[in-house]
Design a protein around this motif. Structure first.
Motif, PDB file in Angstrom:
ATOM      1  N   GLN A   7       0.834  -1.176  -0.054  1.00 26.08           N
ATOM      2  CA  GLN A   7       0.053   0.001   0.172  1.00 26.08           C
ATOM      3  C   GLN A   7       0.932   1.297   0.087  1.00 26.08           C
ATOM      4  O   GLN A   7       0.346   2.315  -0.676  1.00 26.08           O
ATOM      5  N   THR A   8       1.849   1.302   0.842  1.00 29.26           N
ATOM      6  CA  THR A   8       2.771   2.298   0.614  1.00 29.26           C
ATOM      7  C   THR A   8       3.524   2.616  -0.754  1.00 29.26           C
ATOM      8  O   THR A   8       3.434   3.870  -1.241  1.00 29.26           O
ATOM      9  N   TYR A   9       3.641   1.507  -1.327  1.00 33.35           N
ATOM     10  CA  TYR A   9       4.250   1.512  -2.726  1.00 33.35           C
ATOM     11  C   TYR A   9       3.296   2.232  -3.539  1.00 33.35           C
ATOM     12  O   TYR A   9       3.769   3.096  -4.578  1.00 33.35           O
ATOM     13  N   GLY A  31       1.608   4.564  -3.123  1.00 31.15           N
ATOM     14  CA  GLY A  31       1.534   5.911  -3.057  1.00 31.15           C
ATOM     15  C   GLY A  31       2.714   6.754  -4.088  1.00 31.15           C
ATOM     16  O   GLY A  31       2.666   7.356  -4.762  1.00 31.15           O
ATOM     17  N   TYR A  32       3.826   5.873  -3.944  1.00 35.90           N
ATOM     18  CA  TYR A  32       5.235   6.279  -4.543  1.00 35.90           C
ATOM     19  C   TYR A  32       4.696   6.040  -6.244  1.00 35.90           C
ATOM     20  O   TYR A  32       5.105   6.635  -7.044  1.00 35.90           O
ATOM     21  N   ALA A  33       4.198   4.934  -6.538  1.00 38.80           N
ATOM     22  CA  ALA A  33       3.898   4.588  -7.825  1.00 38.80           C
ATOM     23  C   ALA A  33       3.187   5.632  -8.571  1.00 38.80           C
ATOM     24  O   ALA A  33       3.367   6.129  -9.700  1.00 38.80           O
ATOM     25  N   PHE A  34       2.161   5.806  -7.796  1.00 40.38           N
ATOM     26  CA  PHE A  34       1.236   7.292  -8.210  1.00 40.38           C
ATOM     27  C   PHE A  34       2.023   8.541  -8.715  1.00 40.38           C
ATOM     28  O   PHE A  34       2.047   9.027  -9.564  1.00 40.38           O
ATOM     29  N   GLU A  35       3.211   8.796  -7.758  1.00 35.56           N
ATOM     30  CA  GLU A  35       3.962   9.915  -7.813  1.00 35.56           C
ATOM     31  C   GLU A  35       4.795   9.813  -9.193  1.00 35.56           C
ATOM     32  O   GLU A  35       5.065  10.682  -9.798  1.00 35.56           O
ATOM     33  N   SER A  36       5.308   8.330  -9.513  1.00 39.70           N
ATOM     34  CA  SER A  36       5.800   8.086 -10.513  1.00 39.70           C
ATOM     35  C   SER A  36       5.062   8.529 -11.764  1.00 39.70           C
ATOM     36  O   SER A  36       5.682   8.996 -12.886  1.00 39.70           O
ATOM     37  N   VAL A  94       8.717  18.124  -1.658  1.00 38.95           N
ATOM     38  CA  VAL A  94       7.618  18.612  -2.707  1.00 38.95           C
ATOM     39  C   VAL A  94       7.462  17.779  -3.736  1.00 38.95           C
ATOM     40  O   VAL A  94       8.598  17.287  -4.494  1.00 38.95           O
ATOM     41  N   ASP A  95       6.365  16.969  -4.094  1.00 38.70           N
ATOM     42  CA  ASP A  95       6.410  15.969  -5.104  1.00 38.70           C
ATOM     43  C   ASP A  95       6.510  16.648  -6.471  1.00 38.70           C
ATOM     44  O   ASP A  95       7.225  15.896  -7.286  1.00 38.70           O
ATOM     45  N   CYS A  96       6.181  17.693  -6.755  1.00 36.05           N
ATOM     46  CA  CYS A  96       6.338  18.051  -8.164  1.00 36.05           C
ATOM     47  C   CYS A  96       5.908  19.564  -8.388  1.00 36.05           C
ATOM     48  O   CYS A  96       5.126  20.240  -7.459  1.00 36.05           O
ATOM     49  N   VAL A 138       2.900  21.382  -6.218  1.00 36.64           N
ATOM     50  CA  VAL A 138       1.762  20.010  -6.321  1.00 36.64           C
ATOM     51  C   VAL A 138       2.067  19.210  -5.263  1.00 36.64           C
ATOM     52  O   VAL A 138       3.163  18.572  -5.338  1.00 36.64           O
ATOM     53  N   GLU A 139       1.302  18.766  -4.547  1.00 35.25           N
ATOM     54  CA  GLU A 139       1.103  17.335  -3.519  1.00 35.25           C
ATOM     55  C   GLU A 139       0.561  16.337  -4.057  1.00 35.25           C
ATOM     56  O   GLU A 139      -0.809  16.604  -4.506  1.00 35.25           O
ATOM     57  N   LEU A 140       0.915  15.248  -4.268  1.00 32.64           N
ATOM     58  CA  LEU A 140       0.158  13.955  -4.741  1.00 32.64           C
ATOM     59  C   LEU A 140       0.019  13.113  -3.887  1.00 32.64           C
ATOM     60  O   LEU A 140       0.864  12.958  -2.690  1.00 32.64           O
ATOM     61  N   LYS A 141      -1.292  12.705  -3.796  1.00 29.77           N
ATOM     62  CA  LYS A 141      -1.664  11.588  -2.771  1.00 29.77           C
ATOM     63  C   LYS A 141      -2.816  10.615  -3.509  1.00 29.77           C
ATOM     64  O   LYS A 141      -3.237  10.747  -4.419  1.00 29.77           O
ATOM     65  N   THR A 142      -2.602   9.404  -2.717  1.00 28.80           N
ATOM     66  CA  THR A 142      -3.625   8.394  -3.176  1.00 28.80           C
ATOM     67  C   THR A 142      -4.437   8.020  -2.137  1.00 28.80           C
ATOM     68  O   THR A 142      -4.354   8.433  -0.952  1.00 28.80           O
ATOM     69  N   SER A 143      -5.854   7.886  -2.471  1.00 20.79           N
ATOM     70  CA  SER A 143      -6.825   7.230  -1.597  1.00 20.79           C
ATOM     71  C   SER A 143      -7.638   6.197  -2.175  1.00 20.79           C
ATOM     72  O   SER A 143      -7.815   6.172  -3.234  1.00 20.79           O
ATOM     73  N   PHE A 162      -2.774  20.461   6.097  1.00 27.27           N
ATOM     74  CA  PHE A 162      -1.746  20.946   7.006  1.00 27.27           C
ATOM     75  C   PHE A 162      -0.277  20.719   6.055  1.00 27.27           C
ATOM     76  O   PHE A 162       0.480  21.400   6.051  1.00 27.27           O
ATOM     77  N   GLN A 163      -0.215  19.655   5.786  1.00 32.18           N
ATOM     78  CA  GLN A 163       1.024  18.798   5.139  1.00 32.18           C
ATOM     79  C   GLN A 163       1.242  20.080   3.953  1.00 32.18           C
ATOM     80  O   GLN A 163       2.647  20.533   3.708  1.00 32.18           O
ATOM     81  N   SER A 164       0.300  20.321   3.200  1.00 28.53           N
ATOM     82  CA  SER A 164       0.400  21.258   1.907  1.00 28.53           C
ATOM     83  C   SER A 164       0.609  22.721   2.386  1.00 28.53           C
ATOM     84  O   SER A 164       1.417  23.584   1.998  1.00 28.53           O
TER      85      SER A 164
HETATM   86  P1  A3P Z   1       0.234   8.458  -0.230  1.00 25.90           P
HETATM   87  O1  A3P Z   1       0.103   9.390   0.770  1.00 25.90           O
HETATM   88  O2  A3P Z   1      -0.366   8.526  -1.748  1.00 25.90           O
HETATM   89  O3  A3P Z   1      -0.568   6.980   0.314  1.00 25.90           O
HETATM   90  P2  A3P Z   1       3.665  11.934   0.422  1.00 25.90           P
HETATM   91  O4  A3P Z   1       2.240  11.890  -0.008  1.00 25.90           O
HETATM   92  O5  A3P Z   1       3.934  12.572   1.707  1.00 25.90           O
HETATM   93  O6  A3P Z   1       4.382  12.805  -0.551  1.00 25.90           O
HETATM   94  O7  A3P Z   1       4.110  10.498   0.722  1.00 25.90           O
HETATM   95  C1  A3P Z   1       4.448   9.647  -0.343  1.00 25.90           C
HETATM   96  C2  A3P Z   1       3.946   8.487  -0.190  1.00 25.90           C
HETATM   97  O8  A3P Z   1       4.789   7.803   0.975  1.00 25.90           O
HETATM   98  C3  A3P Z   1       2.631   8.046   0.589  1.00 25.90           C
HETATM   99  O9  A3P Z   1       1.749   8.088  -0.459  1.00 25.90           O
HETATM  100  C4  A3P Z   1       2.571   6.876   1.585  1.00 25.90           C
HETATM  101  O10 A3P Z   1       2.509   5.733   0.527  1.00 25.90           O
HETATM  102  C5  A3P Z   1       4.165   6.796   1.960  1.00 25.90           C
HETATM  103  N1  A3P Z   1       4.041   7.645   3.247  1.00 25.90           N
HETATM  104  C6  A3P Z   1       4.329   8.844   3.587  1.00 25.90           C
HETATM  105  N2  A3P Z   1       4.076   9.053   5.001  1.00 25.90           N
HETATM  106  C7  A3P Z   1       3.949   7.899   5.269  1.00 25.90           C
HETATM  107  C8  A3P Z   1       3.583   7.102   6.679  1.00 25.90           C
HETATM  108  N3  A3P Z   1       3.689   7.946   7.759  1.00 25.90           N
HETATM  109  N4  A3P Z   1       3.366   5.968   6.951  1.00 25.90           N
HETATM  110  C9  A3P Z   1       3.469   5.039   5.743  1.00 25.90           C
HETATM  111  N5  A3P Z   1       3.556   5.271   4.681  1.00 25.90           N
HETATM  112  C10 A3P Z   1       3.911   6.855   4.397  1.00 25.90           C
END
Ligand code: A3P
Ligand code: MG
Ligand code: MG
Length: 387
Positions: free
Chosen positions: A169-171, A173-178, A227-229, A242-247, A268-270
């Motif tokens: 699941q963490t991945y 998020g990173y794949a989406f960024e890519s 900063v993502d991009c 721009v901040e990228l997020k998955t949900s 708040f992050q942004s």
């Molecule tokens: P998602 O937020 O889309 O799930 P960020 O959004 O801050 O740029 O971080 C990129 C990704 O890193 C996140 O994508 C998530 O997969 C992982 N990540 C960031 N903070 C995390 C945390 N506290 N615990 C687990 N994964 C985290």
């Protein structure tokens, strides 16, 4: 509120361990005063390379590109070059602060607080946090608070050994960024060679970071964060960030409420780095991208108002202001019998509040390990402060 055992006497520690607590903010309280937050201004930016080494370049800056829909966020999982989780030291941020000072880039001497953006996000969102507590180490040197996250050995081990599902699941998020980024403002030729848009080469060592100055109430802060991009062009300021997020895709009212709650952290992050835009990629539980939606950061508070998962950013800012006043009061009133600057441990427990206490010698050694530091600050930075 001080505990009865509070004692600033001359004994060597322990039992010379002052401590104090700040009560949890009441969410039902009507907010009356508003705490101003100054629009962040970027001081400088830097990059981490493939070895997670810091450099003062924009080599890791990425541009937003439209992701292909129905993309699989599992793509490349087995090739993930994963940055190891380490203690969240301030070192690279302090290098940036030092550089700004040397370049004469503003009166950094007046800075009341230096930390990562994620730390302030944790502090400000604490009133709504029901599950996860946190620990921080704090030093107060010449009118400046330095805050770092404290991870116990167990917690660090957990982070580096997460279970397979969590890791996947963490991945995502990173794949989406890519999928959403390219090193040119349009998707490049090399990227285009790959039928689904990118090469599946996630390397989380590589990061682009912005260091900004801002002000919460009367506290001037220097904050650093990834900063993502940027969208379109990089202006040297935060306006195209721009901040990228998955949900997870929203399938009904309970999902919607969960998403609204999550928006507090996105906000708040942004907000803290002046990032004006958040692009959310909605996905299925198994990592299929379904849609993307763009949110304007400043509009999020109005979007959630009156909804089941609502939150009030003003309450968070007010709490943050009380928290910082509390810290400055407690740490500022402490006089050591010698010239040493103590390391403090701040602990947040959901539904309870915040406590602060001075770390004894064993506690400090636990924080510093065998490294060449004064408290948790690198020796070279400390020497510069002394100059
Ligand atoms: P998602 O937020 O889309 O799930 P960020 O959004 O801050 O740029 O971080 C990129 C990704 O890193 C996140 O994508 C998530 O997969 C992982 N990540 C960031 N903070 C995390 C945390 N506290 N615990 C687990 N994964 C985290
Ligand atoms: Mg990021
Ligand atoms: Mg992101």
């Amino acid at each position: 509120k001080r505990k009865p055992n509070d004692d600033n006497g001359d004994d060597k520690n322990p039992p010379n361990t002052p401590s104090a607590t700040l009560d949890y903010p009441s969410l039902s309280r009507v907010t009356s005063k508003s705490v101003p937050f100054q629009q962040p201004t970027q001081l400088l930016s830097f990059s981490y390379d493939e070895n997670h080494e810091m450099e003062f370049t924009d080599s890791a800056l990425r541009y937003y590109v439209e992701p292909p829909l129905n993309a699989s966020l599992k793509y490349g999982y087995n090739h993930w070059k994963r940055k190891a989780d380490t203690r969240g030291r301030l070192d690279s941020l302090l290098h940036a602060v030092s550089r700004v000072k040397k370049q004469g880039g503003g009166p950094v001497g007046e800075i009341g607080l230096v930390t990562w953006r994620g730390i302030i996000t944790k502090i400000l969102t604490a009133p709504y946090e029901e599950r996860e507590g946190w620990d921080m180490n704090v030093m107060y040197v010449k009118g400046t608070l330095y805050l770092e996250e404290h991870l116990s050995d167990e917690r660090l081990h957990e982070k580096n050994n997460m279970d397979e599902k969590h890791r996947q699941q963490t991945y995502y998020g990173y794949a989406f960024e890519s999928y959403c980024t390219s090193d040119k403002p349009v998707r490049g030729q090399t990227d285009a060679c790959h039928p689904i848009g990118w090469g599946g080469d996630v390397d989380t060592n590589v990061q682009w970071c912005s260091v900004v100055r801002t002000k919460l109430g009367d506290t001037r802060m220097v904050l650093g964060g990834e900063v993502d991009c940027v969208r379109g062009k990089y202006t040297g300021q935060t306006d195209t960030f721009v901040e990228l997020k998955t949900s997870l895709t929203i399938r009904g009212p309970p999902d919607a409420a969960r998403f609204e709650k999550k928006l507090l952290k996105f906000y708040f992050q942004s907000f803290l780095l002046g990032v004006p835009e958040i692009v959310v990629g909605f996905r299925t539980p198994s990592g299929q991208l379904t849609t993307t939606q763009t949110f304007k950061t400043i509009q999020l508070p109005r979007l959630v108002r009156g909804k089941p998962g609502a939150w009030d950013p003003q309450l968070c800012l007010e709490w943050g202001h009380s928290f910082l006043s509390f810290l400055k009061g407690e740490l500022g009133n402490w006089k050591a019998h010698d010239e040493t600057v103590p390391v403090w441990r701040v602990r947040f427990v959901p539904r309870k509040g915040v406590s602060v206490e001075i770390l004894d010698q064993a506690g400090v050694e636990d924080v510093v390990g065998g490294e060449d530091r004064v408290g948790f600050l690198p020796k070279w930075f400390w020497d510069e402060l002394e100059e």
